[in-house]
Design an enzyme around this catalytic site. Sequence first.
Site, mmCIF file in Angstrom:
data_model
loop_
_atom_site.group_PDB
_atom_site.id
_atom_site.type_symbol
_atom_site.label_atom_id
_atom_site.label_comp_id
_atom_site.label_asym_id
_atom_site.label_seq_id
_atom_site.Cartn_x
_atom_site.Cartn_y
_atom_site.Cartn_z
ATOM 1 N N LEU A 123 -2.548 -2.933 -2.635
ATOM 2 C CA LEU A 123 -3.268 -2.950 -3.840
ATOM 3 C C LEU A 123 -3.313 -1.476 -4.785
ATOM 4 O O LEU A 123 -3.631 -0.666 -3.880
ATOM 5 C CB LEU A 123 -4.848 -3.264 -3.672
ATOM 6 N N ASP A 124 -2.853 -1.788 -6.132
ATOM 7 C CA ASP A 124 -2.753 -0.785 -6.986
ATOM 8 C C ASP A 124 -1.856 0.591 -6.336
ATOM 9 O O ASP A 124 -2.117 1.565 -6.912
ATOM 10 C CB ASP A 124 -4.060 -0.196 -7.220
ATOM 11 N N GLU A 125 -1.086 0.067 -5.719
ATOM 12 C CA GLU A 125 0.159 1.088 -4.985
ATOM 13 C C GLU A 125 1.583 0.681 -5.417
ATOM 14 O O GLU A 125 2.531 1.451 -4.864
ATOM 15 C CB GLU A 125 -0.260 1.379 -3.730
#
Length: 294
Positions: free
Chosen positions: A237-239
């Site tokens: 997530l969000d990486e």
Amino acid sequence: MTDSNSPAVPVPAASHGYVLTLSCADRPGIVHAVSGALLEAGCNITDSQQYGNPDTGTFFMRVAVETTTSFSRLREQLELIAGNFEFNWALHRVGAPVRTLIMASKAAHCLNDILFLQRSGTLPVEIPAIVSNHRDLEPLAQFYGIPFHYIPVTAATKDEAEGQLLELVAELDIELVVLARYMQVLSDELCNHLAGKAINIHHSFLPSFKGARPYHQAHARGVKIIGATAHYVTAALDEGPIIEQEVIRVDHGHSVDKFVSMGRAVEARTLAQAVQWHAEHRVLLDGHRTVVFD
């Protein structure tokens, strides 16, 4: 008046623009081989950029050409050298809009910016559908004349909802999915299915200000810089690999509402820029990073 006995003037063949992108293990002779193949195919190189990553030994290249040669003929010529270097490559027609599906929830700023830029001819995408888990943005979709698909998501219906999304992606021949403030976490399976073909936007406060109301958290902590990050979607997530980032300065005199207003403007600009670079085939994946040719 034309003399009927005069020889006919030949009509020059129409010229086409193509963009070649490739990556492979770095070794001598790549640029020479690519240039030679393009010359053999009758291409005029109008732009060429390359980068060799010294850490991974990977070579990246983007070449724009003009030619009267057909797309299929040019592909055949490039295939003669692609195997020798084990290219991971793609050939794109210049001017062909990327078929893009946009997902959003309630906030309109990112969606509206992309729709306006597409309508004005600035963004080289075609948008056959907008998907949302709420109906708030349906009037905006209607204003732009784009089909709106309401797909509600709950814990019990998440698998079904993602199945409907994938059906749309296949049915509409979607090449890119843009999460324009779509406030649902995608499953690992969906992220993997859309690898390299989905772009998300988030505030750059992560991971410092995770969760709800990030601008309120930032305001309470007295931050001096806010911004946004556009990245490819991954199961982490969000990486995902970062495509574009922007920051702006704020100060103690700005209210929370001002933080939100300024932050939304940055989010919209950052996401639109990332979508444009992707649609112009300027972004190549380099593991957890990206190579972005200007």
